[in-house]
Design a protein around this motif. Structure first.
Motif, short mmCIF file in Angstrom:
data_model
loop_
_atom_site.label_atom_id
_atom_site.label_comp_id
_atom_site.label_asym_id
_atom_site.label_seq_id
_atom_site.Cartn_x
_atom_site.Cartn_y
_atom_site.Cartn_z
N ASN A 43 0.79 -1.31 -0.09
CA ASN A 43 -0.03 0.05 0.18
C ASN A 43 0.78 1.31 -0.07
N TRP A 44 2.10 1.08 -0.56
CA TRP A 44 2.75 2.45 -0.54
C TRP A 44 2.30 3.45 -1.67
N SER A 45 2.73 4.69 -1.42
CA SER A 45 2.63 5.64 -2.40
C SER A 45 3.09 5.33 -3.79
N LEU A 46 2.59 5.81 -4.85
CA LEU A 46 3.62 5.63 -6.15
C LEU A 46 4.71 6.19 -6.25
N TRP A 47 4.91 7.09 -5.45
CA TRP A 47 6.10 8.00 -5.49
C TRP A 47 7.07 6.98 -4.99
N LEU A 48 6.91 6.35 -3.82
CA LEU A 48 7.65 5.40 -3.42
C LEU A 48 7.99 4.06 -3.89
N VAL A 49 6.80 3.65 -4.74
CA VAL A 49 7.05 2.54 -5.71
C VAL A 49 8.06 2.71 -6.73
N LEU A 50 8.09 3.70 -7.33
CA LEU A 50 9.13 4.12 -8.51
C LEU A 50 10.25 4.73 -7.85
N LEU A 51 10.63 4.26 -6.67
CA LEU A 51 11.97 4.92 -6.05
C LEU A 51 13.16 4.24 -6.89
N PRO A 52 13.31 2.98 -7.37
CA PRO A 52 14.29 2.79 -8.29
C PRO A 52 14.64 3.69 -9.54
N ILE A 53 13.32 4.12 -10.23
CA ILE A 53 13.16 5.05 -11.34
C ILE A 53 14.00 6.47 -10.86
N TRP A 54 13.58 6.79 -9.85
CA TRP A 54 13.98 8.20 -9.31
C TRP A 54 15.54 7.91 -9.07
N THR A 55 16.09 6.79 -8.68
CA THR A 55 17.52 6.49 -8.29
C THR A 55 18.13 6.59 -9.68
N LEU A 56 17.64 6.11 -10.66
CA LEU A 56 18.27 6.04 -11.79
C LEU A 56 18.44 7.42 -12.49
N LYS A 57 17.52 8.31 -12.27
CA LYS A 57 17.27 9.49 -12.81
C LYS A 57 18.43 10.36 -12.23
N VAL A 58 18.41 10.46 -10.93
CA VAL A 58 19.64 11.20 -10.30
C VAL A 58 20.98 10.77 -10.68
N LEU A 59 21.07 9.43 -10.85
CA LEU A 59 22.55 9.20 -11.38
C LEU A 59 22.78 9.22 -12.73
N VAL A 60 21.81 9.60 -13.40
CA VAL A 60 22.07 10.18 -14.76
C VAL A 60 22.30 11.75 -14.81
N ILE A 61 21.42 12.39 -14.23
CA ILE A 61 21.58 13.66 -14.04
C ILE A 61 22.85 14.11 -13.18
N ALA A 62 23.21 13.48 -12.25
CA ALA A 62 24.40 13.79 -11.61
C ALA A 62 25.63 13.10 -12.28
N GLY A 63 25.78 12.29 -13.25
CA GLY A 63 26.62 11.80 -14.01
C GLY A 63 26.98 12.81 -15.18
N ALA A 64 25.87 13.41 -15.70
CA ALA A 64 25.91 14.22 -16.78
C ALA A 64 26.57 15.57 -16.22
N LEU A 65 26.06 16.09 -14.96
CA LEU A 65 26.48 17.53 -14.37
C LEU A 65 28.26 17.27 -14.17
N VAL A 66 28.53 16.15 -13.58
CA VAL A 66 30.14 16.04 -13.23
C VAL A 66 30.85 15.96 -14.73
N GLY A 67 30.20 15.13 -15.79
CA GLY A 67 30.83 15.29 -17.12
C GLY A 67 31.05 16.52 -17.64
N THR A 68 30.01 17.44 -17.52
CA THR A 68 30.13 18.61 -18.06
C THR A 68 31.01 19.49 -17.30
N ILE A 69 31.23 19.25 -15.91
CA ILE A 69 32.20 20.24 -15.26
C ILE A 69 33.68 19.81 -15.60
N VAL A 70 33.76 18.49 -15.75
CA VAL A 70 35.19 17.90 -16.12
C VAL A 70 35.48 18.30 -17.61
N TRP A 71 34.49 18.40 -18.35
CA TRP A 71 34.55 19.03 -19.87
C TRP A 71 34.99 20.41 -19.64
#
Length: 337
Positions: free
Chosen positions: A37-65
């Motif tokens: 009976n979780w909230s849908l926001w919690l159900v999709l926690l793995p998806i949010w984790t993936l998006k955070v990693l993608v955005i963080a990886g792109a930001l760090v890559g841009t800073i290195v660039w």
């Protein structure tokens, strides 16, 4: 057993995506059956984790660039960086769609379904351009191709949910059925090749072909089964629980995770690494080099009664920053009786 290939051809980007999708769709199936009976926001926690990693990886890559201009002169450096920006742009639009979808379901928002699917229309347009760019620059565009081919499906689903059209879901999924013909053709081609493969065919690795065939069957057949069961359930033609309907999708995702160990790729600009992920991993964990530098092959003894594992010293996968010592192979390892 060639462990060297596991490290050499491992695609860490796809592995991360499929690993995050597996628990997400498992939670969704339990959520639909009211097991959790979780909230849908919690159900999709793995998806949010993936998006955070993608955005963080792109930001760090841009800073290195920006801070290390000499990195831009490396081989395919500029092309890899642009590919990373295209990927993160697609992921941000997908994130916007997922946020609107969760808000629509959880709070019963008055926002129309057509507006909810607007980011998918935009990402489909971007994916078409990304496919053209990838073709010109010899880049892999599997995600972009998949999204662009499903553009018509996104339109049909949004119109169906908005009650503009009243077709059955099996008709709505027609674009998906057409797309699923492509992997089915690949499976049939592999089976045909295996059926008529002869030992005198030069340049054909039968073992690799068998493994590819098994992998494609493990991905395609369960995925097609899931789509058929899903359309039948949405049309109220069966009462199968959602957990059972999602079981073929679990199997398909496991097959996709398996495929990441033989599909070399991945952008090295994520997090500004500029090195292959396995190279960095083996440098951090030196003891793993033993498994990455030895290839064991089976060979029958002279009388055919004993099978020995013959380790073969191969090229070192990862060299230590300070010192690199060759791996000494044992003469032979005989299997116990």
């Amino acid at each position: 057993m060639d462990t060297k290939r596991i490290f050499r051809d491992f695609n860490h980007c796809k592995f991360l995506v499929f690993t995050c999708l597996l628990p997400a769709e498992l939670f969704v199936s339990l959520y639909l059956d009211s097991v959790i009976n979780w909230s849908l926001w919690l159900v999709l926690l793995p998806i949010w984790t993936l998006k955070v990693l993608v955005i963080a990886g792109a930001l760090v890559g841009t800073i290195v660039w920006c801070h290390k201009p000499f990195r831009r002169n490396e081989a395919d450096g500029f092309t890899d960086f642009k590919a990373m920006l295209i990927t993160v742009g697609i992921q941000v639009l997908l994130l916007l769609f997922e946020l609107l979808l969760c808000n629509k379901i959880e709070s019963n928002s008055p926002i129309s379904w057509i507006l909810v699917f607007t980011p998918m229309y935009l990402v489909s347009t971007l994916s078409i351009g990304a496919c053209i760019w990838g073709y010109k620059n010899a880049r892999s565009t599997e995600l972009e191709s998949l999204i662009s081919l499903n553009t018509l499906l996104f339109v049909f689903v949004s119109l169906k949910l908005h009650n503009v059209i009243h077709w059955n879901w099996s008709v709505i999924f027609i674009p998906l059925w057409i797309i699923m013909c492509l992997p089915t053709i690949v499976v049939l081609h592999h089976l045909w090749t295996l059926a008529f493969l002869r030992s005198n065919f030069h340049g054909v690795d039968k073992q690799s072909l068998v493994l590819d065939t098994i992998m494609w069957i493990a991905i395609d057949v369960p995925l097609l089964t899931f789509e058929i069961l899903l359309a039948s359930r949405l049309d109220q033609q069966n009462d199968i629980s959602w957990v059972n309907i999602f079981i073929p999708l679990h199997i398909s995702l496991l097959g996709l995770i398996w495929s990441t160990f033989g599909r070399k790729g991945g952008n090295t600009w994520w997090f500004g690494l500029r090195e292959d992920f396995c190279t960095i991993f083996l440098r951090i964990c030196p003891f793993m080099r033993l498994y990455g530098n030895v290839e064991c092959k089976e060979r029958e003894g002279g009388d055919g009664s004993e099978i020995m594992m013959m380790p073969v010293v191969t090229q070192v996968v990862c060299k230590s920053p300070s010192k690199c010592e060759p791996v000494v192979a044992v003469t032979h390892i005989a299997t116990p009786d």
